[in-house]
Write a protein that holds these residues in place. Structure first.
Motif, short mmCIF file in Angstrom:
data_model
loop_
_atom_site.label_atom_id
_atom_site.label_comp_id
_atom_site.label_asym_id
_atom_site.label_seq_id
_atom_site.Cartn_x
_atom_site.Cartn_y
_atom_site.Cartn_z
N SER A 1 0.84 -1.21 0.00
CA SER A 1 0.00 0.00 0.00
C SER A 1 0.87 1.25 0.00
O SER A 1 0.49 2.29 -0.53
N GLN A 2 2.06 1.14 0.61
CA GLN A 2 2.91 2.33 0.70
C GLN A 2 3.33 2.86 -0.66
O GLN A 2 3.46 4.06 -0.83
N TRP A 3 3.59 1.96 -1.59
CA TRP A 3 4.03 2.50 -2.88
C TRP A 3 2.94 2.45 -3.93
O TRP A 3 2.99 3.17 -4.92
N ILE A 4 1.91 1.61 -3.72
CA ILE A 4 0.84 1.56 -4.71
C ILE A 4 -0.12 2.74 -4.53
O ILE A 4 -0.57 3.33 -5.52
N ASN A 5 -0.39 3.09 -3.28
CA ASN A 5 -1.36 4.16 -3.05
C ASN A 5 -1.01 5.48 -3.74
O ASN A 5 -1.86 6.06 -4.40
N PRO A 6 0.23 5.98 -3.60
CA PRO A 6 0.55 7.23 -4.33
C PRO A 6 0.36 7.09 -5.83
O PRO A 6 -0.10 8.01 -6.50
N LEU A 7 0.69 5.90 -6.32
CA LEU A 7 0.59 5.67 -7.76
C LEU A 7 -0.87 5.73 -8.21
O LEU A 7 -1.22 6.40 -9.20
N VAL A 8 -1.74 5.04 -7.46
CA VAL A 8 -3.17 5.04 -7.80
C VAL A 8 -3.72 6.46 -7.69
O VAL A 8 -4.47 6.93 -8.54
N PHE A 9 -3.29 7.15 -6.63
CA PHE A 9 -3.71 8.54 -6.45
C PHE A 9 -3.32 9.39 -7.65
O PHE A 9 -4.14 10.16 -8.18
N PHE A 10 -2.11 9.20 -8.09
CA PHE A 10 -1.57 9.95 -9.24
C PHE A 10 -2.44 9.73 -10.48
O PHE A 10 -2.92 10.68 -11.12
N VAL A 11 -2.71 8.46 -10.78
CA VAL A 11 -3.52 8.14 -11.97
C VAL A 11 -4.93 8.68 -11.81
O VAL A 11 -5.52 9.25 -12.74
N LEU A 12 -5.45 8.55 -10.60
CA LEU A 12 -6.84 8.96 -10.35
C LEU A 12 -7.01 10.46 -10.54
O LEU A 12 -7.96 10.92 -11.19
N THR B 1 10.71 4.20 -4.39
CA THR B 1 9.41 3.57 -4.14
C THR B 1 8.24 4.44 -4.56
O THR B 1 7.16 3.92 -4.79
N THR B 2 8.40 5.75 -4.64
CA THR B 2 7.26 6.56 -5.07
C THR B 2 7.51 7.31 -6.38
O THR B 2 6.64 7.39 -7.22
N GLY B 3 8.71 7.88 -6.52
CA GLY B 3 8.97 8.65 -7.74
C GLY B 3 9.07 7.79 -8.98
O GLY B 3 8.46 8.08 -10.01
N LEU B 4 9.78 6.69 -8.85
CA LEU B 4 10.01 5.83 -10.02
C LEU B 4 8.71 5.23 -10.57
O LEU B 4 8.50 5.24 -11.79
N PRO B 5 7.81 4.74 -9.71
CA PRO B 5 6.53 4.25 -10.25
C PRO B 5 5.78 5.33 -11.03
O PRO B 5 5.16 5.03 -12.06
N LEU B 6 5.87 6.58 -10.57
CA LEU B 6 5.21 7.65 -11.31
C LEU B 6 5.81 7.79 -12.71
O LEU B 6 5.09 7.96 -13.70
#
Lengths: 247, 209
Positions: free
Chosen positions: B8-19, B92-97
Protein backbone atom coordinates in the motif's frame (compact mmCIF):
# COMPACT_ATOMS: atom_id res chain seq x y z
CA UNK A 1 33.22 47.83 18.34
CA UNK A 2 33.13 44.11 19.22
CA UNK A 3 32.25 45.02 22.76
CA UNK A 4 29.19 46.82 21.41
CA UNK A 5 28.06 43.70 19.55
CA UNK A 6 28.59 41.55 22.62
CA UNK A 7 26.53 43.93 24.67
CA UNK A 8 23.88 44.06 21.96
CA UNK A 9 23.44 40.31 22.23
CA UNK A 10 22.48 40.50 25.89
CA UNK A 11 18.71 40.71 26.29
CA UNK A 12 18.52 43.36 29.05
CA UNK A 13 20.86 45.69 27.19
CA UNK A 14 18.96 45.22 23.94
CA UNK A 15 15.67 45.73 25.69
CA UNK A 16 16.77 49.07 27.12
CA UNK A 17 18.44 50.22 23.91
CA UNK A 18 15.40 49.31 21.80
CA UNK A 19 13.19 51.15 24.24
CA UNK A 20 15.26 54.28 23.74
CA UNK A 21 15.39 53.94 19.94
CA UNK A 22 11.70 53.27 19.31
CA UNK A 23 10.40 56.84 19.84
CA UNK A 24 13.17 58.22 17.60
CA UNK A 25 12.56 55.77 14.78
CA UNK A 26 8.83 56.19 15.15
CA UNK A 27 8.93 59.96 14.85
CA UNK A 28 11.37 59.87 11.92
CA UNK A 29 9.00 57.44 10.20
CA UNK A 30 6.01 59.68 10.86
CA UNK A 31 7.83 62.77 9.57
CA UNK A 32 9.03 61.03 6.41
CA UNK A 33 5.58 59.58 5.73
CA UNK A 34 3.89 62.95 6.04
CA UNK A 35 6.44 64.74 3.84
CA UNK A 36 6.64 61.86 1.34
CA UNK A 37 2.88 61.51 0.97
CA UNK A 38 2.45 65.28 0.67
CA UNK A 39 5.08 65.54 -2.06
CA UNK A 40 3.76 62.43 -3.75
CA UNK A 41 0.07 63.24 -3.67
CA UNK A 42 0.03 67.03 -4.05
CA UNK A 43 3.34 68.27 -5.43
CA UNK A 44 4.43 65.63 -7.97
CA UNK A 45 2.81 66.12 -11.40
CA UNK A 46 0.36 63.54 -12.76
CA UNK A 47 1.78 60.96 -15.13
CA UNK A 48 1.26 61.73 -18.82
CA UNK A 49 -0.08 58.24 -19.48
CA UNK A 50 -1.49 56.95 -16.25
CA UNK A 51 -2.88 60.21 -14.91
CA UNK A 52 -3.43 60.37 -11.16
CA UNK A 53 -3.71 56.65 -10.62
CA UNK A 54 0.05 56.17 -10.79
CA UNK A 55 0.33 57.78 -7.35
CA UNK A 56 -0.29 54.39 -5.78
CA UNK A 57 3.36 53.76 -6.58
CA UNK A 58 4.27 55.68 -3.43
CA UNK A 59 2.79 52.87 -1.38
CA UNK A 60 3.20 50.00 -3.77
CA UNK A 61 6.87 50.11 -4.73
CA UNK A 62 8.30 50.74 -1.25
CA UNK A 63 6.23 47.92 0.23
CA UNK A 64 7.40 45.54 -2.49
CA UNK A 65 11.02 46.49 -1.80
CA UNK A 66 10.51 46.07 1.92
CA UNK A 67 8.92 42.65 1.50
CA UNK A 68 12.11 41.35 -0.09
CA UNK A 69 14.43 43.26 2.22
CA UNK A 70 12.74 41.85 5.30
CA UNK A 71 12.94 38.30 4.00
CA UNK A 72 16.68 38.71 3.54
CA UNK A 73 16.98 40.15 7.06
CA UNK A 74 15.05 37.14 8.33
CA UNK A 75 17.28 34.71 6.49
CA UNK A 76 20.46 36.41 7.75
CA UNK A 77 19.12 36.25 11.30
CA UNK A 78 18.21 32.62 10.59
CA UNK A 79 21.76 31.82 9.53
CA UNK A 80 23.07 33.48 12.69
CA UNK A 81 20.63 31.38 14.72
CA UNK A 82 21.75 28.14 13.10
CA UNK A 83 25.46 28.90 13.36
CA UNK A 84 25.83 30.72 16.67
CA UNK A 85 22.46 30.05 18.30
CA UNK A 86 22.11 33.68 19.29
CA UNK A 87 18.91 34.27 21.19
CA UNK A 88 18.52 37.78 19.93
CA UNK A 89 18.73 36.75 16.29
CA UNK A 90 15.89 34.29 16.93
CA UNK A 91 13.83 37.08 18.38
CA UNK A 92 14.57 39.40 15.48
CA UNK A 93 13.75 36.78 12.82
CA UNK A 94 10.50 35.86 14.50
CA UNK A 95 9.55 39.49 15.04
CA UNK A 96 10.27 40.34 11.39
CA UNK A 97 8.09 37.68 9.79
CA UNK A 98 4.59 39.14 10.32
CA UNK A 99 5.79 42.60 9.29
CA UNK A 100 7.30 41.18 6.12
CA UNK A 101 4.13 39.25 5.36
CA UNK A 102 2.17 42.45 5.92
CA UNK A 103 4.32 44.36 3.45
CA UNK A 104 4.04 41.54 0.91
CA UNK A 105 0.28 41.57 1.23
CA UNK A 106 0.21 45.35 1.00
CA UNK A 107 2.23 45.29 -2.20
CA UNK A 108 -0.08 42.66 -3.69
CA UNK A 109 -3.22 44.50 -2.65
CA UNK A 110 -2.04 47.91 -3.81
CA UNK A 111 -0.75 46.32 -6.99
CA UNK A 112 -4.13 44.85 -7.82
CA UNK A 113 -5.80 48.19 -7.09
CA UNK A 114 -3.37 49.71 -9.54
CA UNK A 115 -3.79 46.91 -12.04
CA UNK A 116 -7.54 47.36 -12.34
CA UNK A 117 -7.48 50.80 -14.04
CA UNK A 118 -4.18 50.19 -15.88
CA UNK A 119 -4.48 46.65 -17.20
CA UNK A 120 -8.22 46.20 -16.79
CA UNK A 121 -7.83 43.25 -14.44
CA UNK A 122 -7.29 42.83 -10.71
CA UNK A 123 -4.81 40.09 -11.31
CA UNK A 124 -2.67 39.00 -14.22
CA UNK A 125 -0.16 36.17 -14.16
CA UNK A 126 2.72 38.55 -14.55
CA UNK A 127 6.09 37.26 -13.40
CA UNK A 128 6.49 39.78 -10.61
CA UNK A 129 3.00 39.25 -9.27
CA UNK A 130 3.47 35.52 -9.21
CA UNK A 131 6.80 35.55 -7.45
CA UNK A 132 5.45 38.03 -4.93
CA UNK A 133 2.53 35.70 -4.24
CA UNK A 134 4.93 32.82 -3.66
CA UNK A 135 6.95 35.05 -1.33
CA UNK A 136 3.78 35.61 0.69
CA UNK A 137 3.34 31.85 1.00
CA UNK A 138 6.94 31.50 2.16
CA UNK A 139 6.27 34.05 4.90
CA UNK A 140 3.09 32.24 5.90
CA UNK A 141 4.96 28.93 6.00
CA UNK A 142 7.60 30.46 8.27
CA UNK A 143 4.99 31.76 10.69
CA UNK A 144 2.96 28.55 10.60
CA UNK A 145 6.01 26.43 11.37
CA UNK A 146 7.06 28.73 14.19
CA UNK A 147 3.65 28.64 15.82
CA UNK A 148 3.27 24.88 15.37
CA UNK A 149 6.24 23.96 17.56
CA UNK A 150 5.76 24.49 21.23
CA UNK A 151 9.28 25.04 22.49
CA UNK A 152 10.12 28.54 21.30
CA UNK A 153 13.84 28.01 20.88
CA UNK A 154 13.39 24.83 18.83
CA UNK A 155 10.62 26.53 16.85
CA UNK A 156 12.87 29.47 16.07
CA UNK A 157 15.64 27.18 14.87
CA UNK A 158 13.31 25.16 12.66
CA UNK A 159 11.82 28.32 11.18
CA UNK A 160 15.32 29.72 10.66
CA UNK A 161 16.30 26.70 8.64
CA UNK A 162 13.19 27.19 6.54
CA UNK A 163 14.07 30.85 5.98
CA UNK A 164 17.57 29.93 4.82
CA UNK A 165 16.20 27.27 2.46
CA UNK A 166 13.71 29.82 1.21
CA UNK A 167 16.31 32.46 0.51
CA UNK A 168 18.24 30.02 -1.68
CA UNK A 169 15.02 29.30 -3.50
CA UNK A 170 13.83 32.86 -4.02
CA UNK A 171 16.17 33.64 -6.95
CA UNK A 172 15.33 30.26 -8.52
CA UNK A 173 11.61 30.89 -8.17
CA UNK A 174 12.00 34.42 -9.43
CA UNK A 175 13.85 33.42 -12.58
CA UNK A 176 11.70 30.38 -13.27
CA UNK A 177 8.59 32.53 -13.14
CA UNK A 178 10.22 35.19 -15.25
CA UNK A 179 11.22 32.75 -17.99
CA UNK A 180 7.89 30.97 -17.75
CA UNK A 181 6.14 34.22 -18.33
CA UNK A 182 8.26 35.46 -21.19
CA UNK A 183 7.95 32.07 -22.82
CA UNK A 184 4.27 32.12 -22.21
CA UNK A 185 2.80 35.38 -23.35
CA UNK A 186 5.39 37.55 -24.95
CA UNK A 187 5.79 41.18 -23.94
CA UNK A 188 3.99 42.12 -20.74
CA UNK A 189 3.39 45.29 -18.87
CA UNK A 190 6.55 46.19 -17.07
CA UNK A 191 6.62 49.10 -14.76
CA UNK A 192 9.45 51.51 -14.07
CA UNK A 193 11.17 50.89 -17.37
CA UNK A 194 9.35 53.73 -19.02
CA UNK A 195 11.77 56.65 -19.65
CA UNK A 196 13.67 57.30 -16.44
CA UNK A 197 11.42 58.53 -13.70
CA UNK A 198 11.29 62.29 -13.16
CA UNK A 199 13.05 63.80 -10.16
CA UNK A 200 9.85 65.33 -8.80
CA UNK A 201 8.37 61.83 -8.65
CA UNK A 202 11.56 60.10 -7.54
CA UNK A 203 12.12 62.19 -4.41
CA UNK A 204 8.76 61.36 -2.78
CA UNK A 205 9.28 57.73 -3.75
CA UNK A 206 12.64 57.60 -1.99
CA UNK A 207 11.20 59.44 1.01
CA UNK A 208 8.43 56.88 1.25
CA UNK A 209 10.98 54.12 0.96
CA UNK A 210 12.91 55.54 3.92
CA UNK A 211 9.68 56.01 5.81
CA UNK A 212 8.81 52.34 5.33
CA UNK A 213 12.31 51.38 6.46
CA UNK A 214 11.90 53.32 9.67
CA UNK A 215 8.43 51.90 10.14
CA UNK A 216 9.95 48.43 9.95
CA UNK A 217 12.70 49.40 12.40
CA UNK A 218 10.13 50.74 14.84
CA UNK A 219 7.73 47.85 14.50
CA UNK A 220 10.37 45.16 14.68
CA UNK A 221 11.89 46.64 17.83
CA UNK A 222 8.49 46.85 19.51
CA UNK A 223 7.71 43.25 18.56
CA UNK A 224 11.19 42.07 19.57
CA UNK A 225 10.80 43.70 22.99
CA UNK A 226 7.52 41.89 23.56
CA UNK A 227 8.90 38.59 22.39
CA UNK A 228 11.94 39.06 24.61
CA UNK A 229 9.81 39.80 27.68
CA UNK A 230 7.68 36.73 27.03
CA UNK A 231 10.68 34.46 26.65
CA UNK A 232 12.67 35.82 29.53
CA UNK A 233 9.80 36.21 31.94
CA UNK A 234 11.45 33.88 34.43
CA UNK A 235 14.76 35.72 34.55
CA UNK A 236 15.96 38.16 37.17
CA UNK A 237 16.21 41.20 34.93
CA UNK A 238 12.57 40.99 33.81
CA UNK A 239 11.43 40.56 37.38
CA UNK A 240 13.42 43.61 38.42
CA UNK A 241 11.89 45.53 35.54
CA UNK A 242 8.39 44.56 36.63
CA UNK A 243 9.07 45.49 40.22
CA UNK A 244 10.30 48.88 39.13
CA UNK A 245 7.23 49.33 36.93
CA UNK A 246 4.96 48.25 39.76
CA UNK A 247 6.56 50.57 42.31
CA UNK B 1 12.78 -2.99 1.52
CA UNK B 2 10.13 -2.54 4.17
CA UNK B 3 8.19 -0.27 1.89
CA UNK B 4 8.13 -2.83 -0.88
CA UNK B 5 6.91 -5.47 1.54
CA UNK B 6 3.87 -3.36 2.38
CA UNK B 7 2.46 -2.69 -1.08
CA UNK B 8 0.00 0.00 0.00
CA UNK B 9 2.91 2.33 0.70
CA UNK B 10 4.03 2.50 -2.88
CA UNK B 11 0.84 1.56 -4.71
CA UNK B 12 -1.36 4.16 -3.05
CA UNK B 13 0.55 7.23 -4.33
CA UNK B 14 0.59 5.67 -7.76
CA UNK B 15 -3.17 5.04 -7.80
CA UNK B 16 -3.71 8.54 -6.45
CA UNK B 17 -1.57 9.95 -9.24
CA UNK B 18 -3.52 8.14 -11.97
CA UNK B 19 -6.84 8.96 -10.35
CA UNK B 20 -6.18 12.70 -10.10
CA UNK B 21 -5.11 12.85 -13.73
CA UNK B 22 -8.18 10.86 -14.75
CA UNK B 23 -10.47 13.25 -12.89
CA UNK B 24 -9.58 16.23 -15.03
CA UNK B 25 -11.08 14.97 -18.30
CA UNK B 26 -14.23 14.16 -16.33
CA UNK B 27 -14.48 17.67 -15.00
CA UNK B 28 -13.64 19.34 -18.30
CA UNK B 29 -14.68 18.75 -21.84
CA UNK B 30 -12.56 15.77 -22.96
CA UNK B 31 -11.78 17.07 -26.42
CA UNK B 32 -8.26 16.21 -27.64
CA UNK B 33 -7.35 19.87 -28.08
CA UNK B 34 -8.24 20.78 -24.48
CA UNK B 35 -6.52 17.73 -23.09
CA UNK B 36 -3.37 18.45 -25.05
CA UNK B 37 -3.33 21.97 -23.72
CA UNK B 38 -3.76 21.10 -20.05
CA UNK B 39 -2.22 17.59 -20.10
CA UNK B 40 1.39 18.33 -19.09
CA UNK B 41 0.33 20.68 -16.33
CA UNK B 42 -2.24 18.24 -14.97
CA UNK B 43 0.18 15.32 -14.96
CA UNK B 44 2.77 17.40 -13.15
CA UNK B 45 0.40 18.83 -10.56
CA UNK B 46 -0.82 15.30 -9.87
CA UNK B 47 2.81 14.17 -9.46
CA UNK B 48 3.43 17.00 -6.98
CA UNK B 49 0.41 16.04 -4.92
CA UNK B 50 1.19 12.32 -5.00
CA UNK B 51 4.72 13.03 -3.80
CA UNK B 52 3.43 15.36 -1.13
CA UNK B 53 1.09 12.71 0.27
CA UNK B 54 3.75 10.03 0.30
CA UNK B 55 6.44 12.20 1.89
CA UNK B 56 5.36 11.45 5.43
CA UNK B 57 6.70 7.95 4.97
CA UNK B 58 10.30 9.16 4.67
CA UNK B 59 10.90 9.72 8.36
CA UNK B 60 7.59 9.31 10.20
CA UNK B 61 7.72 5.63 11.12
CA UNK B 62 11.42 5.85 11.93
CA UNK B 63 10.68 8.76 14.19
CA UNK B 64 7.89 6.91 15.94
CA UNK B 65 9.85 3.76 16.70
CA UNK B 66 12.95 5.70 17.70
CA UNK B 67 15.26 4.38 15.02
CA UNK B 68 15.67 7.92 13.71
CA UNK B 69 17.44 8.85 16.92
CA UNK B 70 19.67 5.82 16.53
CA UNK B 71 20.53 7.00 13.03
CA UNK B 72 21.37 10.44 14.33
CA UNK B 73 23.61 8.92 17.01
CA UNK B 74 25.43 6.54 14.70
CA UNK B 75 28.98 7.30 13.65
CA UNK B 76 28.07 7.57 9.99
CA UNK B 77 27.53 11.11 8.72
CA UNK B 78 23.85 11.94 9.06
CA UNK B 79 23.53 13.77 5.70
CA UNK B 80 24.66 10.60 3.93
CA UNK B 81 22.11 8.48 5.78
CA UNK B 82 19.44 11.03 4.93
CA UNK B 83 20.41 10.87 1.29
CA UNK B 84 19.95 7.09 1.39
CA UNK B 85 16.50 7.51 2.94
CA UNK B 86 15.50 10.02 0.27
CA UNK B 87 16.80 7.81 -2.49
CA UNK B 88 14.72 4.94 -1.11
CA UNK B 89 11.70 7.21 -1.04
CA UNK B 90 12.22 8.19 -4.65
CA UNK B 91 12.69 4.58 -5.76
CA UNK B 92 9.41 3.57 -4.14
CA UNK B 93 7.26 6.56 -5.07
CA UNK B 94 8.97 8.65 -7.74
CA UNK B 95 10.01 5.83 -10.02
CA UNK B 96 6.53 4.25 -10.25
CA UNK B 97 5.21 7.65 -11.31
CA UNK B 98 7.80 7.80 -14.07
CA UNK B 99 6.82 4.32 -15.22
CA UNK B 100 3.12 5.21 -15.21
CA UNK B 101 3.70 8.33 -17.27
CA UNK B 102 3.41 6.76 -20.76
CA UNK B 103 -0.03 5.46 -19.85
CA UNK B 104 -1.12 8.90 -18.66
CA UNK B 105 0.30 10.54 -21.74
CA UNK B 106 -2.10 8.38 -23.74
CA UNK B 107 -5.00 9.37 -21.49
CA UNK B 108 -4.21 13.04 -22.05
CA UNK B 109 -3.75 12.64 -25.82
CA UNK B 110 -0.14 13.81 -25.80
CA UNK B 111 1.63 13.30 -29.14
CA UNK B 112 4.31 10.57 -29.24
CA UNK B 113 7.00 13.21 -29.74
CA UNK B 114 6.30 14.64 -26.28
CA UNK B 115 6.46 11.30 -24.49
CA UNK B 116 10.26 11.00 -24.09
CA UNK B 117 10.36 14.57 -22.81
CA UNK B 118 7.66 13.84 -20.26
CA UNK B 119 9.44 10.74 -19.01
CA UNK B 120 12.83 12.47 -18.94
CA UNK B 121 11.32 15.44 -17.15
CA UNK B 122 9.75 13.18 -14.52
CA UNK B 123 13.02 11.30 -14.20
CA UNK B 124 14.87 14.54 -13.47
CA UNK B 125 12.07 16.27 -11.57
CA UNK B 126 10.66 13.68 -9.17
CA UNK B 127 13.99 13.22 -7.30
CA UNK B 128 13.98 16.98 -6.73
CA UNK B 129 10.49 16.66 -5.25
CA UNK B 130 11.67 13.90 -2.90
CA UNK B 131 14.79 15.83 -1.89
CA UNK B 132 13.20 19.23 -1.32
CA UNK B 133 10.13 17.67 0.27
CA UNK B 134 12.29 15.82 2.79
CA UNK B 135 13.50 19.17 4.11
CA UNK B 136 9.92 19.98 5.01
CA UNK B 137 9.39 16.53 6.51
CA UNK B 138 12.51 16.82 8.63
CA UNK B 139 11.12 20.00 10.19
CA UNK B 140 7.57 18.71 10.77
CA UNK B 141 8.22 15.08 11.69
CA UNK B 142 7.99 15.72 15.43
CA UNK B 143 4.63 17.48 15.12
CA UNK B 144 1.45 15.48 15.66
CA UNK B 145 -0.44 16.91 12.69
CA UNK B 146 2.20 17.97 10.23
CA UNK B 147 0.39 17.15 6.98
CA UNK B 148 -1.26 20.46 6.20
CA UNK B 149 1.76 22.38 7.44
CA UNK B 150 4.02 20.31 5.22
CA UNK B 151 2.02 21.32 2.16
CA UNK B 152 2.28 24.97 3.10
CA UNK B 153 6.02 24.71 3.62
CA UNK B 154 7.07 22.90 0.49
CA UNK B 155 4.55 23.58 -2.27
CA UNK B 156 5.96 27.11 -2.84
CA UNK B 157 9.40 25.53 -3.16
CA UNK B 158 8.08 23.13 -5.80
CA UNK B 159 7.02 25.84 -8.24
CA UNK B 160 10.26 25.97 -10.29
CA UNK B 161 10.12 22.21 -10.96
CA UNK B 162 6.50 22.44 -12.03
CA UNK B 163 7.20 25.37 -14.34
CA UNK B 164 10.26 23.96 -16.09
CA UNK B 165 8.96 20.43 -16.42
CA UNK B 166 5.50 21.15 -17.77
CA UNK B 167 6.95 23.84 -20.03
CA UNK B 168 9.33 21.30 -21.54
CA UNK B 169 6.47 18.93 -22.38
CA UNK B 170 4.33 21.72 -23.80
CA UNK B 171 7.12 22.87 -26.04
CA UNK B 172 7.95 19.38 -27.20
CA UNK B 173 4.27 18.84 -28.03
CA UNK B 174 4.27 22.07 -30.04
CA UNK B 175 7.45 21.10 -31.86
CA UNK B 176 9.56 23.82 -30.25
CA UNK B 177 13.03 23.33 -28.77
CA UNK B 178 12.65 22.09 -25.19
CA UNK B 179 16.20 21.21 -24.14
CA UNK B 180 16.80 24.36 -22.07
CA UNK B 181 14.01 23.44 -19.67
CA UNK B 182 15.41 19.96 -19.17
CA UNK B 183 18.89 21.37 -18.54
CA UNK B 184 17.42 23.65 -15.89
CA UNK B 185 15.65 20.67 -14.29
CA UNK B 186 18.96 18.85 -14.27
CA UNK B 187 20.60 21.85 -12.62
CA UNK B 188 17.87 21.87 -9.95
CA UNK B 189 18.48 18.17 -9.36
CA UNK B 190 22.22 18.67 -8.92
CA UNK B 191 21.79 21.62 -6.56
CA UNK B 192 19.20 19.85 -4.42
CA UNK B 193 21.23 16.63 -4.43
CA UNK B 194 24.12 18.53 -2.86
CA UNK B 195 22.30 20.87 -0.49
CA UNK B 196 19.15 18.99 0.54
CA UNK B 197 20.89 16.23 2.57
CA UNK B 198 22.68 18.89 4.63
CA UNK B 199 19.45 20.78 5.23
CA UNK B 200 17.57 17.58 6.08
CA UNK B 201 20.24 16.52 8.54
CA UNK B 202 20.14 19.93 10.21
CA UNK B 203 16.34 19.80 10.28
CA UNK B 204 16.29 16.34 11.85
CA UNK B 205 18.72 17.43 14.54
CA UNK B 206 16.40 20.34 15.34
CA UNK B 207 13.34 18.09 15.39
CA UNK B 208 15.04 15.53 17.61
CA UNK B 209 16.32 18.05 20.13
Amino acid sequence: MWLFFHKLASPPYFYALAGRLIPWFGSICLLLTVVGLYLGFFVAPPDYQQGEAYRIIYVHAPSAWMSMFIYVVMAVCGAIVLIWRMKLAEVMAVASAPIGAGFTFLSLASGSLWGKPMWGAWWVWDARLTSQLILLFLYLGFMALYSAIEDRRIAARAASLLAVVGVINIPIIHFSVKWWNTLHQGPTVTRLDAPAIDLSMLIPLLLMFLAFKFYYATAVLIRARHELLLRERATAWVRKLLERAGA
Amino acid sequence: MLTIRSPSQWINPLVFFVLVVALFPLGLEPSPATLLQIGPGVIWVAALLATLLSLDAVFRSDYQDGSLEQLALSHHPLPLLCLAKMLAHWLTTGLPLVLAAPLLAQLMQLPPSALPVLVLGLLLGTPVLSLVGSIGVSLTVALPRGGMLLALLILPLYTPVLIFASRAVNQAAAGLPYAANLYLLGALLVVSLVLAPLAVAAGLRISLS
